[in-house]
Write an enzyme that holds these catalytic residues in place. Structure first.
Site, short mmCIF file in Angstrom:
data_model
loop_
_atom_site.label_atom_id
_atom_site.label_comp_id
_atom_site.label_asym_id
_atom_site.label_seq_id
_atom_site.Cartn_x
_atom_site.Cartn_y
_atom_site.Cartn_z
N HIS A 125 -3.24 -3.49 4.69
CA HIS A 125 -2.34 -2.46 4.17
C HIS A 125 -3.06 -1.47 3.25
CE1 HIS A 125 0.40 -5.11 6.11
NE2 HIS A 125 1.48 -4.46 5.71
N GLU A 128 -2.48 -13.02 -8.19
CA GLU A 128 -3.73 -12.43 -7.71
C GLU A 128 -4.92 -12.71 -8.64
OE1 GLU A 128 -0.88 -10.78 -8.01
OE2 GLU A 128 -0.33 -10.29 -5.94
N ASP A 179 7.05 1.23 2.86
CA ASP A 179 7.17 0.52 1.59
C ASP A 179 7.10 1.46 0.39
OD1 ASP A 179 7.44 -2.01 2.65
OD2 ASP A 179 5.28 -2.40 2.69
#
Lengths: 310, 281
Positions: A108, A57, A116
């Site tokens: 999300h 990321e 999750d």
């Protein structure tokens, strides 16, 4: 609110393809989670504008910053928790400080990656990112507003964080409803209480207003899709005309939409705000509706809160 | 396009830039002399020999890009930019002062000639990779030069970025690692041993050149090789350097990472650099 269900991440996935076809400088920088974040159509249609930097990321944020200095308009795409907090300092240093034209487009958001568990849920991002100078922070409430706001973000020259969610939710608007960054959308006017919500909780606010109407309470419902820059005029209008505000968000009650609204109300020196949101606690693996209920993010609680304010 | 500078000219230019660095940091009473001096030869070779830049048009779309990932050594870059005319030399005296374009760490929106704001270690290389990707996508022939510290290579993002450079076959990216062997709290071997930086970059897919980072002829020859070999591989030059190079009391000294010389030390430094300059004349 229609019976049709569509996820806001689908709105992003559909719109980014159209934007990319119209402007070859629009790129996607994926971080190996494109299937969930709906970039597969873009990848297929526009391979020369598609980059995937792997599960990295921080690097993805930096690569996007470098591309933006050369005239590209990169959308870095991942889950909200990674696209905000994992790459946070890179967003601050390399994107917001130089005010580069990079969009962070995350799926999300909030508690929506419910099964999750807490590792993938994200209830801090809007608050964390709105404290960074030069950043714009957006959370659309349905498929069509998501498309409009993605297009608006692409047209705006500067950093934008867009938060989408996983679940199919009711379509509220249609293709003709205009959306502008920083301009709240009033879904329904009312005189007794103003419910200011964003994202997936806007549908709860709409349903709550319908319930309240049955009880003789006339609620205004506002979709505050842009958390920063906040539509201060809209909040002031709610203070002046109604005086009683309820904020609803799938985010920690600290530092998110509720806090932003409270900042305006506090400085106005009048009015009252009740915040409904995540109660400064981590989630767990559970159905989404259960996670919302654990935090009082429900139609029933909005109704009860509005009644108590009367 | 090779600029009309001999190796001797470059060596002299480098010492003149070092003098500016010492003056700037002395005037500012803060800054990072050690790393500025160790990177000076490479920075000189880039700006005065190898890079296409236009001081009158700092954002020229076809320019070569320069990313100072170890942003704290910006005094050496500021000195080079001023010498080339990106801004007036008098501005150098404003380093780190309120309102100055010469921030303590480089800001692209304040200082002409800075291609990306840096300062937080480990982040510049990914930005350089993004620039090189854009260059390839737009079929431009510019190159991207990234200067890294060896201590900075502790940061994981560096290795994420090198992996991306390999994937996208960025032979328009030239990485220079200023291997001076010192970081803030100690030697690189003490703090986080690198084992073999060159081998690491090679394993990540780069063409690696291990050179003497203070040998101007070797730096220039290596850069020419990097630019000639468009084989789809990013280039990495590991330049063995001495932190504080050129000022005797700063050389290889941990204490001179981020400290300004006092008046007495300033005079000694300038005298030493003048003597080195005279020896080249």
């Amino acid at each position: 609110m229609s019976d049709q269900l569509k996820a806001t991440r689908e709105g992003f996935g559909d719109e980014i393809v159209e934007l990319g076809k119209a402007n070859k400088n629009i790129c996607v920088v994926d971080i190996d989670i494109g299937k969930s974040c709906k970039t597969q159509a873009f990848r297929k249609a526009l391979p020369e504008q598609y980059y995937n930097v792997g599960i990295a990321e921080q690097n993805g944020a930096g690569v996007a910053a470098g591309m933006a200095t050369c005239g590209k308009i990169p959308f870095v795409v991942t889950y909200a928790v990674f696209g905000s907090e994992r790459m946070l300092e890179m967003i601050r240093q390399e994107i917001c400080y130089p005010k580069l034209n990079v969009k962070i487009a995350c799926s999300h958001g909030g508690l929506t990656p419910a099964n999750d568990g807490a590792s993938h849920q994200c209830v801090e991002d809007l608050g964390v990112l709105r404290t960074i100078p030069n950043m714009t922070v957006i959370m659309p409430a349905d498929y069509y507003s998501a498309r409009k706001l993605v297009a608006a973000a692409a047209a705006y020259d500067g950093p934008v964080y867009l938060r989408f969610t996983r679940d199919a939710i009711p379509v509220i608007y249609d293709d003709s409803t205009p959306f502008e960054i920083g301009k709240a959308h009033m879904i329904k006017d009312g005189k007794d209480v103003a419910i200011i919500a964003n994202g997936d909780t806007v549908r709860l606010a709409i349903t709550a207003a319908e319930e309240l109407a049955k009880k003789g309470i006339d609620a205004r419902v506002v979709d505050m899709h842009t958390v920063k820059p906040l539509d201060v005029d809209c909040v002031k209008d709610c203070i002046d005309k109604i005086g009683k505000i309820i904020t609803v968000e799938d985010h920690n009650i600290l530092n998110g939409l509720g806090s932003a609204v409270c900042e305006v109300v506090a400085e106005a020196g009048k009015g009252i705000v009740k915040r409904i949101g995540v109660q400064d606690q981590f989630g767990q693996s559970a159905p989404y509706e259960r996670l919302l209920a654990m935090n009082g993010i429900t139609v029933e609680n909005i109704v009860a809160t509005a009644e108590a304010l009367q | 396009m090779m600029k009309d500078f001999s190796i001797r000219d470059l060596e002299k230019q480098c010492i003149m830039l070092k003098k500016e660095v010492i003056s700037m940091i002395h005037t500012a009473k803060s800054g990072h002399p050690g790393g500025s001096l160790s990177a000076a030869d490479f920075v000189t070779a880039c700006y005065f020999k190898e890079m296409k830049v236009d001081p009158k048009n700092p954002r020229w779309a076809d320019r070569d890009r320069f990313v100072l990932s170890k942003g704290h050594v910006c005094p050496i870059q500021y000195a080079a930019l001023a010498e080339l005319g990106f801004f007036d030399k008098s501005v150098l005296a404003t380093l780190r002062k309120e309102g100055s374009p010469l921030q303590g760490h480089p800001s692209m929106n304040k200082c002409p000639g800075i291609d990306i704001s840096t300062g937080s270690l480990g982040q510049g290389l990914a930005c350089a990779v993004g620039m090189a990707i854009a260059g390839k996508a737009d079929k431009k022939d510019y190159d991207v030069y990234a200067v890294l510290g060896d201590g900075e290579c502790d940061e994981g993002e560096i290795w994420e970025a090198v992996g991306t450079a390999h994937k996208y076959q960025l032979d328009n990216l030239i990485i220079f690692v200023d291997v001076n062997g010192l970081q803030l709290d100690g030697t690189t071997d003490e703090i986080l041993p690198h084992i073999d930086l060159g081998k690491k970059f090679e394993a990540f897919g780069c063409d690696v050149y291990n050179i003497d980072g203070h040998n101007m002829a070797e730096i220039v020859a290596t850069l020419e090789k990097c630019k000639a070999d468009r084989n789809g591989k990013p280039k990495c030059i590991c330049g063995k350097t001495v932190k504080g190079k050129g000022v005797s009391y700063m050389e290889n000294q941990l204490g001179w990472h981020g400290v300004a010389p006092n008046d007495e030390e300033y005079k000694i430094a300038m005298d030493e650099l003048d003597a080195q300059l005279a020896a080249l004349n």
